[in-house]
Design a protein around this motif. Structure first.
Motif, PDB file in Angstrom:
ATOM      1  N   ALA A  53       5.569   7.684  -6.541  1.00 12.40           N
ATOM      2  CA  ALA A  53       4.582   8.069  -5.522  1.00 12.40           C
ATOM      3  C   ALA A  53       3.515   8.975  -6.109  1.00 12.40           C
ATOM      4  O   ALA A  53       3.666   9.563  -7.140  1.00 12.40           O
ATOM      5  CB  ALA A  53       5.288   8.755  -4.355  1.00 12.40           C
ATOM      6  N   ARG A  59      -0.487  -0.489  -4.532  1.00 17.04           N
ATOM      7  CA  ARG A  59      -1.551   0.517  -4.470  1.00 17.04           C
ATOM      8  C   ARG A  59      -0.986   1.861  -4.022  1.00 17.04           C
ATOM      9  O   ARG A  59       0.112   1.935  -3.494  1.00 17.04           O
ATOM     10  CB  ARG A  59      -2.629   0.076  -3.482  1.00 17.04           C
ATOM     11  CG  ARG A  59      -3.339  -1.190  -3.900  1.00 17.04           C
ATOM     12  CD  ARG A  59      -4.400  -1.564  -2.905  1.00 17.04           C
ATOM     13  NE  ARG A  59      -5.045  -2.811  -3.295  1.00 17.04           N
ATOM     14  CZ  ARG A  59      -5.784  -3.536  -2.495  1.00 17.04           C
ATOM     15  NH1 ARG A  59      -5.986  -3.151  -1.239  1.00 17.04           N
ATOM     16  NH2 ARG A  59      -6.327  -4.650  -2.932  1.00 17.04           N
ATOM     17  N   ASN A  60      -1.796   2.886  -4.233  1.00 10.49           N
ATOM     18  CA  ASN A  60      -1.494   4.243  -3.756  1.00 10.49           C
ATOM     19  C   ASN A  60      -0.213   4.811  -4.373  1.00 10.49           C
ATOM     20  O   ASN A  60       0.573   5.467  -3.690  1.00 10.49           O
ATOM     21  CB  ASN A  60      -1.416   4.283  -2.222  1.00 10.49           C
ATOM     22  CG  ASN A  60      -2.692   3.781  -1.587  1.00 10.49           C
ATOM     23  OD1 ASN A  60      -3.781   4.134  -2.029  1.00 10.49           O
ATOM     24  ND2 ASN A  60      -2.557   2.937  -0.583  1.00 10.49           N
ATOM     25  N   ILE A  61      -0.004   4.531  -5.641  1.00  7.53           N
ATOM     26  CA  ILE A  61       1.109   5.110  -6.382  1.00  7.53           C
ATOM     27  C   ILE A  61       0.524   5.845  -7.586  1.00  7.53           C
ATOM     28  O   ILE A  61      -0.616   5.597  -7.996  1.00  7.53           O
ATOM     29  CB  ILE A  61       2.127   4.044  -6.852  1.00  7.53           C
ATOM     30  CG1 ILE A  61       1.447   2.987  -7.728  1.00  7.53           C
ATOM     31  CG2 ILE A  61       2.832   3.409  -5.663  1.00  7.53           C
ATOM     32  CD1 ILE A  61       2.396   2.045  -8.426  1.00  7.53           C
ATOM     33  N   SER A  62       1.316   6.726  -8.179  1.00  5.00           N
ATOM     34  CA  SER A  62       0.834   7.429  -9.370  1.00  5.00           C
ATOM     35  C   SER A  62       1.120   6.633 -10.641  1.00  5.00           C
ATOM     36  O   SER A  62       0.400   6.769 -11.625  1.00  5.00           O
ATOM     37  CB  SER A  62       1.471   8.815  -9.468  1.00  5.00           C
ATOM     38  OG  SER A  62       2.871   8.722  -9.654  1.00  5.00           O
ATOM     39  N   THR A 110       0.804  -1.217   0.000  1.00  5.50           N
ATOM     40  CA  THR A 110       0.000   0.000   0.000  1.00  5.50           C
ATOM     41  C   THR A 110       0.837   1.267   0.000  1.00  5.50           C
ATOM     42  O   THR A 110       0.286   2.360  -0.089  1.00  5.50           O
ATOM     43  CB  THR A 110      -0.977   0.014   1.197  1.00  5.50           C
ATOM     44  OG1 THR A 110      -0.227  -0.101   2.409  1.00  5.50           O
ATOM     45  CG2 THR A 110      -1.985  -1.116   1.098  1.00  5.50           C
ATOM     46  N   ASP A 111       2.164   1.130   0.077  1.00  3.03           N
ATOM     47  CA  ASP A 111       3.038   2.295  -0.047  1.00  3.03           C
ATOM     48  C   ASP A 111       4.456   1.837  -0.385  1.00  3.03           C
ATOM     49  O   ASP A 111       4.779   0.646  -0.315  1.00  3.03           O
ATOM     50  CB  ASP A 111       3.016   3.172   1.207  1.00  3.03           C
ATOM     51  CG  ASP A 111       3.473   2.457   2.465  1.00  3.03           C
ATOM     52  OD1 ASP A 111       4.488   1.719   2.418  1.00  3.03           O
ATOM     53  OD2 ASP A 111       2.832   2.637   3.512  1.00  3.03           O
TER      54      ASP A 111
END
Length: 152
Positions: A152, A83-86, A7-8
């Motif tokens: 990110a 997840r949670n990336i550009s 998630t990061d």
């Protein structure tokens, strides 16, 4: 659904050296080999001439090494999700090896581990070691040190 979800970017860094899991098995069919031959123009007899290949060194047609390599893009999303990336983008490969041919009709799957992670501007670059296994064989079909950049 992927076996491993991050998630990061910190979680990716913390997973360096860790095996992430396996994809499902996929049977390599003659139709898939023929379609790859058509797409690439590589119609060598060992891949597409079933009768001649049965008399060849492997007793059957074999998948193209680059088909096996390309299937890593089918396997990897089954293994890992970020997840949670550009953006996640293929950056290339450091090394590819084909230790054992895949004869038509065999099943293969991918396994993945994070071999290395390094910081880059705006994110991380991950060296993902993808090993394509052949059901019942001790040697893998393909080992790929794939480079992916997650921003990110």
């Amino acid at each position: 659904m992927a076996v491993t979800t991050f998630t990061d970017l910190r979680q990716i860094k913390d997973a360096a050296g860790r095996h992430l899991g396996y994809s499902t098995w996929l049977e390599v069919t003659q139709e898939r080999v023929d379609l790859f031959a058509d797409a690439t123009g590589d119609r060598q007899w060992i891949h597409v001439d079933v009768d001649r290949a049965r008399q060849g060194p492997f007793g059957a047609p074999i998948a193209h090494g680059f088909l096996t390599l390309a299937l890593s893009n089918l396997f990897l999303p089954q293994i890992v999700e970020v997840r949670n990336i550009s953006l996640g983008v293929n950056y290339g490969v450091d090394k590819v090896r084909f230790p054992h041919p895949v004869t038509v009709g065999r099943r293969i799957r991918g396994g993945a581990e994070i071999a290395a992670v390094r910081d880059i501007p705006g994110g991380v670059q991950v060296t993902m070691r993808i090993t394509v296994e052949i059901d019942g064989e001790t040697k893998p079909a393909c080992v790929i040190d794939a480079l992916t950049r997650y921003l990110a």
